[in-house]
Design a protein around this motif. Structure first.
Motif, PDB file in Angstrom:
ATOM      1  N   PHE A   1       0.855  -1.199   0.000  1.00  0.00           N
ATOM      2  CA  PHE A   1       0.000   0.000   0.000  1.00  0.00           C
ATOM      3  C   PHE A   1       0.889   1.246   0.000  1.00  0.00           C
ATOM      4  CE2 PHE A   1      -2.434   3.343   2.175  1.00  0.00           C
ATOM      5  CZ  PHE A   1      -3.559   3.391   1.362  1.00  0.00           C
ATOM      6  N   ALA A   2       1.927   1.232   0.866  1.00  0.00           N
ATOM      7  CA  ALA A   2       2.851   2.388   0.933  1.00  0.00           C
ATOM      8  C   ALA A   2       3.494   2.605  -0.435  1.00  0.00           C
ATOM      9  CB  ALA A   2       3.920   2.157   1.993  1.00  0.00           C
ATOM     10  N   ARG A   3       3.921   1.526  -1.057  1.00  0.00           N
ATOM     11  CA  ARG A   3       4.598   1.634  -2.351  1.00  0.00           C
ATOM     12  C   ARG A   3       3.665   2.192  -3.413  1.00  0.00           C
ATOM     13  NH1 ARG A   3       8.283  -3.388  -3.984  1.00  0.00           N
ATOM     14  NH2 ARG A   3       7.706  -3.726  -6.138  1.00  0.00           N
ATOM     15  N   ARG A   4       2.448   1.672  -3.423  1.00  0.00           N
ATOM     16  CA  ARG A   4       1.498   2.107  -4.448  1.00  0.00           C
ATOM     17  C   ARG A   4       1.132   3.584  -4.293  1.00  0.00           C
ATOM     18  NH1 ARG A   4      -4.171  -0.684  -4.204  1.00  0.00           N
ATOM     19  NH2 ARG A   4      -4.767   1.144  -3.001  1.00  0.00           N
ATOM     20  N   GLU A   5       1.044   4.019  -3.032  1.00  0.00           N
ATOM     21  CA  GLU A   5       0.595   5.394  -2.793  1.00  0.00           C
ATOM     22  C   GLU A   5       1.758   6.374  -2.656  1.00  0.00           C
ATOM     23  OE1 GLU A   5      -2.650   6.046  -2.926  1.00  0.00           O
ATOM     24  OE2 GLU A   5      -3.149   3.920  -3.131  1.00  0.00           O
TER      25      GLU A   5
END
Ligand code: GLU
Length: 458
Positions: free
Chosen positions: A40-44
């Motif tokens: 999630f961190a990577r995607r956002e």
């Protein structure tokens, strides 16, 4: 709130963390939590922190911390920041002083046995077995008396006792009535800090915006919201995902070594398959091979996570490992193939990948292509195979050689179907099934193919 379409607040890069205690090997359930946070961190475009919850010095070990780092690396998760709680004790001291000054921490002296006895007695009286706050009534003289007896206090956080509410990424509107809970112990009698305190202090100081963890922490969240507010921190967004279980329905245990990432890796499961199944099991999303972790990240949708615990099926994992291998480009496996002693470059990989169950199977096929093979043909096929050897086209060979060869062999031998193909495959590869001969033949080369067809070791 529409959880299904949830993304981080625009313009504010999210900060997430995975906070394992190094007290055992990570299992697929831990991988689920780690991946939800990291991906999630990577995607956002946010930050992902790997934070070792290692204040419990009796159970934490450096060896387990190393194993966690190794497992994360295997999964392909690269933390933006790594923290160890054991190196941050000074930070917790400060917060403790603030809570004491606010009158939210109080000393208690009951031993485990005394607390047990109280619980039993409350149950007998039909009361919930929570701490009765007897220690709140102690005065300075009582403290002095206990200390003189050699007792050391533990410290409890005084809950306000109210509905702590939040909108959960997975579970929607949540409320925990903290009046139904014991005041949590934040400092043990030996002076060590408990997770409930350290985790909150870290989340505040590290600017954690989203806490995504297993649903076994829902009750903790009620307590932690009160501590965060007491310390003047911003309450993060919480998301509690369902837990994975063994196929029997039994919960996963780090201590018992259930479905550890290390064991799955040693069995030859693909990291990408483990990651995909850990993320997609227990959601309404289809389980299917993904190209890479970014593709998996794109699928993460907290609104699609089910509420019930979900069984993790090792048989499904093996099938997904095979399916993942079947679509992996050469570049993604070149290094690992080299480590297995497999040569042949991209042509060999593309020839065999569709037949692999584990990556290590590639070494078996590489042996078939590159090492001499004992003769395998049935004696009654010898004349047919000798004819096939005679009709082998001259080199150089490419993928066109096989159809040309078969086009000549079919009319010459009068054979078709299985009677044509099976003896060729057996003589050339020593096996009744395997990768397409069209792709294997150029890799074998004319000399080796000819020897094998003539029943020679080659
Ligand atoms: N060490 C805790 C656990 O592994 C962390 C929970 C949390 O994410 O706050 O359960």
């Amino acid at each position: 709130m529409n959880t299904a379409s949830y993304t981080a607040s625009p313009g504010i890069p999210p900060v997430l963390r995975f906070a394992p205690s190094p007290t055992g090997l990570l299992h697929v359930g831990n991988a689920r939590t780690a991946l939800y946070n990291a991906l999630f961190a990577r995607r956002e475009g946010g930050t992902f922190i790997l934070r070792y919850d290692d204040t419990d010095t009796a159970r934490s070990t450096a060896a387990f911390a190393e194993a966690i780092a190794e497992d994360m690396d295997w999964l392909g998760i690269v933390p933006d920041r790594v923290e160890h709680q054991s190196a941050r004790l000074g930070r917790y001291d400060e917060s403790v002083e603030r809570l004491k000054a606010l009158g939210r921490l109080y000393r208690a002296y009951e031993s485990e046995e005394e607390l047990d006895a109280k619980r039993v007695s409350r149950r007998r009286r039909g009361l919930p077995p929570i701490y009765d706050r007897a220690a709140l009534k102690l005065g300075a003289a009582d403290h002095a008396r206990y200390e003189a007896e050699g007792r050391r206090p533990h410290w409890r956080f005084k809950l306000i006792g109210r509905q702590a509410t939040w909108t959960d990424l997975v579970r929607g509107e949540q409320a925990v009535d903290t009046a139904t809970l014991s005041d949590p112990v934040l400092i043990r009698a030996d002076g060590s800090y408990l997770y409930t305190l350290t985790s909150v202090v870290d989340d505040i100081e590290m600017g954690v915006t989203h806490v995504v963890r297993g649903e076994d922490h829902v009750t903790n969240t009620g307590v932690q919201i009160e501590i965060i507010e007491a310390l003047g921190g911003a309450v993060p967004v919480f998301g509690h995902h369902n837990l994975l279980t063994l196929p029997s329905g039994e919960g996963l245990s780090k201590r018992l070594g259930h479905l550890s990432l290390r064991a799955l890796r040693e069995q030859g499961e693909e990291a990408l398959a483990v990651a995909s199944l850990a993320v997609l099991t227990g959601t309404s999303l289809a389980v299917e091979p993904v190209a890479d972790l970014d593709a998996l990240a794109a699928k993460i949708d907290f609104g699609k996570i089910s509420r019930a615990p979900a069984r993790f099926d090792p048989a499904e994992l093996s099938a997904l490992t095979a399916a993942s291998l079947h679509q992996l480009p050469f570049g993604a496996v070149a290094e690992r193939l080299a480590a297995l002693g497999v040569g042949g470059g991209e042509a060999f990989w593309l020839a065999v990948r569709g037949n692999l169950v584990r990556l290590s199977d590639a070494a078996l096929w590489w042996g078939v292509v590159s090492q001499p093979l004992e003769p395998h043909a049935a004696p009654e096929d010898a004349p047919f195979l000798a004819m096939a050897a005679e009709l082998l086209p001259p080199e150089p060979w490419d993928e066109g050689v096989y159809p040309r060869w078969i086009a000549a062999l079919k009319p010459a031998s009068g054979r078709t179907g299985k009677a044509l193909f099976h003896p060729l495959r057996l003589a050339l590869t020593g096996a009744g099934s395997g990768p397409e001969l069209k792709a294997l033949l150029p890799l074998l080369g004319r000399e080796r193919a000819r020897a094998r067809l003539l029943g020679e070791r080659g």
